[in-house]
Scaffold this motif. Structure first.
Motif, PDB file in Angstrom:
ATOM      1  N   ALA A 249     -21.789  -7.946  -6.334  1.00 48.09           N
ATOM      2  CA  ALA A 249     -21.477  -9.211  -5.394  1.00 48.09           C
ATOM      3  C   ALA A 249     -22.408 -10.182  -5.211  1.00 48.09           C
ATOM      4  CB  ALA A 249     -20.930  -8.900  -3.776  1.00 48.09           C
ATOM      5  N   LEU A 250     -23.633  -9.692  -5.621  1.00 43.08           N
ATOM      6  CA  LEU A 250     -24.983 -10.862  -5.470  1.00 43.08           C
ATOM      7  C   LEU A 250     -24.728 -11.576  -6.559  1.00 43.08           C
ATOM      8  CD1 LEU A 250     -27.798  -8.093  -5.473  1.00 43.08           C
ATOM      9  CD2 LEU A 250     -26.928  -9.493  -3.636  1.00 43.08           C
ATOM     10  N   GLY A 251     -23.862 -11.508  -7.551  1.00 46.05           N
ATOM     11  CA  GLY A 251     -23.493 -12.582  -8.637  1.00 46.05           C
ATOM     12  C   GLY A 251     -22.505 -13.785  -8.086  1.00 46.05           C
ATOM     13  N   GLN A 252     -21.910 -13.429  -7.155  1.00 45.71           N
ATOM     14  CA  GLN A 252     -21.229 -14.678  -6.237  1.00 45.71           C
ATOM     15  C   GLN A 252     -22.099 -15.462  -5.479  1.00 45.71           C
ATOM     16  OE1 GLN A 252     -19.551 -11.778  -7.602  1.00 45.71           O
ATOM     17  NE2 GLN A 252     -18.718 -13.407  -8.918  1.00 45.71           N
ATOM     18  N   VAL A 253     -23.097 -14.651  -4.890  1.00 44.28           N
ATOM     19  CA  VAL A 253     -24.133 -15.073  -4.040  1.00 44.28           C
ATOM     20  C   VAL A 253     -24.899 -16.111  -4.874  1.00 44.28           C
ATOM     21  CG1 VAL A 253     -26.065 -14.987  -2.573  1.00 44.28           C
ATOM     22  CG2 VAL A 253     -24.118 -13.356  -2.472  1.00 44.28           C
ATOM     23  N   SER A 254     -25.149 -15.901  -6.036  1.00 41.46           N
ATOM     24  CA  SER A 254     -26.031 -16.593  -7.101  1.00 41.46           C
ATOM     25  C   SER A 254     -25.073 -17.816  -7.585  1.00 41.46           C
ATOM     26  CB  SER A 254     -26.397 -15.977  -8.346  1.00 41.46           C
ATOM     27  OG  SER A 254     -26.797 -16.394  -9.271  1.00 41.46           O
ATOM     28  N   GLU A 255     -23.870 -17.759  -7.758  1.00 40.62           N
ATOM     29  CA  GLU A 255     -23.062 -18.653  -8.018  1.00 40.62           C
ATOM     30  C   GLU A 255     -22.964 -19.749  -6.908  1.00 40.62           C
ATOM     31  OE1 GLU A 255     -18.243 -19.313  -8.347  1.00 40.62           O
ATOM     32  OE2 GLU A 255     -19.187 -17.129  -8.980  1.00 40.62           O
ATOM     33  N   LEU A 256     -22.931 -19.465  -5.673  1.00 41.64           N
ATOM     34  CA  LEU A 256     -23.047 -20.495  -4.596  1.00 41.64           C
ATOM     35  C   LEU A 256     -24.317 -21.232  -4.849  1.00 41.64           C
ATOM     36  CD1 LEU A 256     -21.724 -18.405  -1.709  1.00 41.64           C
ATOM     37  CD2 LEU A 256     -20.515 -20.281  -2.967  1.00 41.64           C
ATOM     38  N   LEU A 257     -25.648 -20.613  -4.969  1.00 40.03           N
ATOM     39  CA  LEU A 257     -26.705 -21.161  -4.719  1.00 40.03           C
ATOM     40  C   LEU A 257     -26.944 -22.194  -6.035  1.00 40.03           C
ATOM     41  CD1 LEU A 257     -29.704 -21.408  -4.029  1.00 40.03           C
ATOM     42  CD2 LEU A 257     -30.191 -19.564  -5.338  1.00 40.03           C
ATOM     43  N   PHE A 258     -26.383 -21.843  -7.336  1.00 41.08           N
ATOM     44  CA  PHE A 258     -26.590 -22.766  -8.482  1.00 41.08           C
ATOM     45  C   PHE A 258     -25.363 -23.884  -8.387  1.00 41.08           C
ATOM     46  CE2 PHE A 258     -29.070 -19.103  -9.944  1.00 41.08           C
ATOM     47  CZ  PHE A 258     -30.211 -19.943 -10.734  1.00 41.08           C
ATOM     48  N   MET A 259     -24.413 -23.662  -7.785  1.00 43.50           N
ATOM     49  CA  MET A 259     -23.567 -24.623  -7.496  1.00 43.50           C
ATOM     50  C   MET A 259     -24.041 -25.925  -6.652  1.00 43.50           C
ATOM     51  SD  MET A 259     -20.115 -25.198  -8.253  1.00 43.50           S
ATOM     52  CE  MET A 259     -19.102 -23.653  -8.499  1.00 43.50           C
ATOM     53  N   LEU A 260     -24.806 -25.422  -5.613  1.00 47.37           N
ATOM     54  CA  LEU A 260     -25.588 -26.459  -5.030  1.00 47.37           C
ATOM     55  C   LEU A 260     -26.725 -27.061  -5.675  1.00 47.37           C
ATOM     56  CD1 LEU A 260     -25.994 -24.596  -1.539  1.00 47.37           C
ATOM     57  CD2 LEU A 260     -24.300 -26.478  -2.121  1.00 47.37           C
ATOM     58  N   LEU A 307     -27.963 -13.791 -12.509  1.00 48.84           N
ATOM     59  CA  LEU A 307     -27.984 -14.959 -13.340  1.00 48.84           C
ATOM     60  C   LEU A 307     -26.516 -15.529 -13.704  1.00 48.84           C
ATOM     61  CD1 LEU A 307     -29.977 -13.540 -16.835  1.00 48.84           C
ATOM     62  CD2 LEU A 307     -30.577 -15.597 -15.301  1.00 48.84           C
ATOM     63  N   HIS A 308     -25.642 -14.685 -12.866  1.00 47.24           N
ATOM     64  CA  HIS A 308     -24.301 -15.202 -12.904  1.00 47.24           C
ATOM     65  C   HIS A 308     -24.168 -16.761 -12.506  1.00 47.24           C
ATOM     66  CE1 HIS A 308     -19.969 -14.500 -12.972  1.00 47.24           C
ATOM     67  NE2 HIS A 308     -19.874 -15.118 -11.865  1.00 47.24           N
ATOM     68  N   GLY A 309     -24.771 -17.152 -11.596  1.00 46.11           N
ATOM     69  CA  GLY A 309     -24.615 -18.499 -11.330  1.00 46.11           C
ATOM     70  C   GLY A 309     -25.051 -19.544 -12.408  1.00 46.11           C
ATOM     71  N   ILE A 310     -26.026 -19.190 -13.109  1.00 48.34           N
ATOM     72  CA  ILE A 310     -26.160 -19.977 -14.512  1.00 48.34           C
ATOM     73  C   ILE A 310     -25.140 -19.793 -15.448  1.00 48.34           C
ATOM     74  CG2 ILE A 310     -27.830 -20.498 -16.352  1.00 48.34           C
ATOM     75  CD1 ILE A 310     -29.904 -19.720 -14.495  1.00 48.34           C
TER      76      ILE A 310
END
Length: 405
Positions: A249-260, A307-310
């Motif tokens: 689930a940390l991958g989705q947290v990363s996704e939110l951060l990199f979206m910003l 790294l999921h956000g990237i």
């Protein structure tokens, strides 16, 4: 937007992605542990999503465009989906499970477009109003993963509960749909051609060489993507990582951060190198998985998840924006449908089959797997796609207009 309406739409997004996050992340582990499935069977199960992404969304979209209100279709499909999920969690035979999940995906995948239709029709300025509502979808996925991690259903062999949890959420969303704003069919212009109705006019984008390179790269990159969705959770559980779904689930947290952070990267990098960084992140992610397995360390695995956000935002979200700009106002919807069909339909289908074959080929006699040999395959594929893409793709910064996101 009215506060009550905003809450309803946000809850709709939360439940929509909570439902999938509740069972999709851990289904590979469920199949291997509870149904004694092979890697090929796990791959076939994930391929059901691809089948559900090909024809049903078009048919349901046609109904929503011409005959039935979108919120009513959403209600019916989630009632059907809830029943199918409940039954899937109760079966102990792979054949029965696969049929249930195949029909479930045919019901669920069209709802992805329906929730966007319902949301966008209530907005006067979607560019500003949609992201704060859509973010609740990612939050729903994260919460589902944290619940599974907290309850330790993976470690205790209780993953059938994930389907029951998802089914209950599906019934709740069906009930909520009764109170969502009316979203009736729009009257169609009689001058619209059959090709435009079917979305075939978007194929003209492929005449542009750079877009064709991006299109083919998107399909190819979904092959390593399928390895991640299909076998990361079984991998984590096999090597003894506790609360695997919670860590994922940390991958989705990363996704939110990199979206910003994406607007800042767009300014400095442009579309070509944004897409390139997204591809490179997939190479690095699988290399970290391989290193963590060989070294017996957990930190490379966590970094790979982060790294999921990237991986996702820089390639897939950037690709949606790039497609949006290339298509123009007339073909935006058709173009987005085309790239979704190519990636989640064709690309993920090929990847699911290949991933299952590779995992089975690296199974050991004691029931474990040679994960170092497995993870090198998607890493090499992503690396080859990256090299070819950087060599052939010619577009630059000027092709991105952030206001159209």
């Amino acid at each position: 937007m009215d506060a009550t309406l905003r809450i309803k739409l946000s809850l709709m997004m939360f439940l929509q992605f909570f439902i999938k996050g509740a069972w999709f992340v851990t289904v590979g582990t469920f199949l291997i542990k509870n149904l004694q499935a092979t890697g090929t069977q796990v791959g076939l199960t994930f391929m059901a999503q691809s089948i559900g992404a090909i024809l049903p969304p078009f048919l349901i979209g046609l109904l929503a465009d011409r005959y039935v209100a979108a919120q009513r279709l959403l209600c019916v499909l989630h009632i059907i989906g809830g029943i199918l999920l409940w039954c899937a969690g109760s079966t102990a035979v792979f054949g029965s499970f696969y049929v249930l999940i195949l029909f479930y995906m045919m019901a669920y995948m069209p709802t992805m477009a329906l929730i966007n239709t319902i949301a966008f029709r209530q907005m006067s300025n979607p560019d500003k109003e949609f992201p704060p509502i859509r973010v609740f979808g990612t939050a729903g996925w994260v919460v589902a993963g944290l619940i599974i991690g907290y309850t330790a259903w993976e470690q205790h062999g209780q993953l059938p509960y994930t389907f029951k949890m998802a089914a209950i959420a599906s019934f709740i969303l069906a009930f909520l749909a009764l109170f969502l704003p009316a979203t009736p069919p729009l009257k169609k212009d009689s001058s619209v051609s059959l090709g435009e109705t079917l979305g075939l006019d978007a194929l003209r984008l492929l005449k542009d060489r750079s877009y064709l390179v991006f299109f083919l790269a998107s399909v190819a990159l979904c092959i390593p993507l399928a390895f991640y969705y299909s076998f990361t959770n079984p991998f984590f559980n096999e090597i003894g990582i506790r609360s695997a779904a919670g860590i994922q689930a940390l991958g989705q947290v990363s996704e939110l951060l990199f979206m910003l952070l994406m607007p800042l990267f767009f300014i400095r990098l442009g579309v070509k190198y944004m897409l390139g960084m997204g591809m490179l992140a997939w190479v690095v992610r699988y290399a970290l998985f391989r290193f963590g397995y060989l070294d017996g360390s957990e930190w490379p695995l966590v970094v790979g998840i982060l790294l999921h956000g990237i991986c996702f935002d820089f390639f897939f979200v950037t690709g949606q924006i790039y497609t949006n700009n290339k298509a123009g106002d007339r073909f935006k919807n058709a173009a987005q449908g085309l790239i979704t069909l190519a990636t989640y339909g064709v690309g993920m289908m090929m990847g699911s089959v290949l991933a299952g074959f590779v995992v089975d080929a690296n199974a050991t006699q004691d029931g474990f797997h040679r994960w170092d040999s497995i993870w090198i395959v998607p890493s090499l594929i992503a690396g080859m796609v990256l090299v070819v893409f950087l060599f052939l793709f010619k577009s630059g910064k000027k092709n991105i207009n952030l206001s159209s996101k």
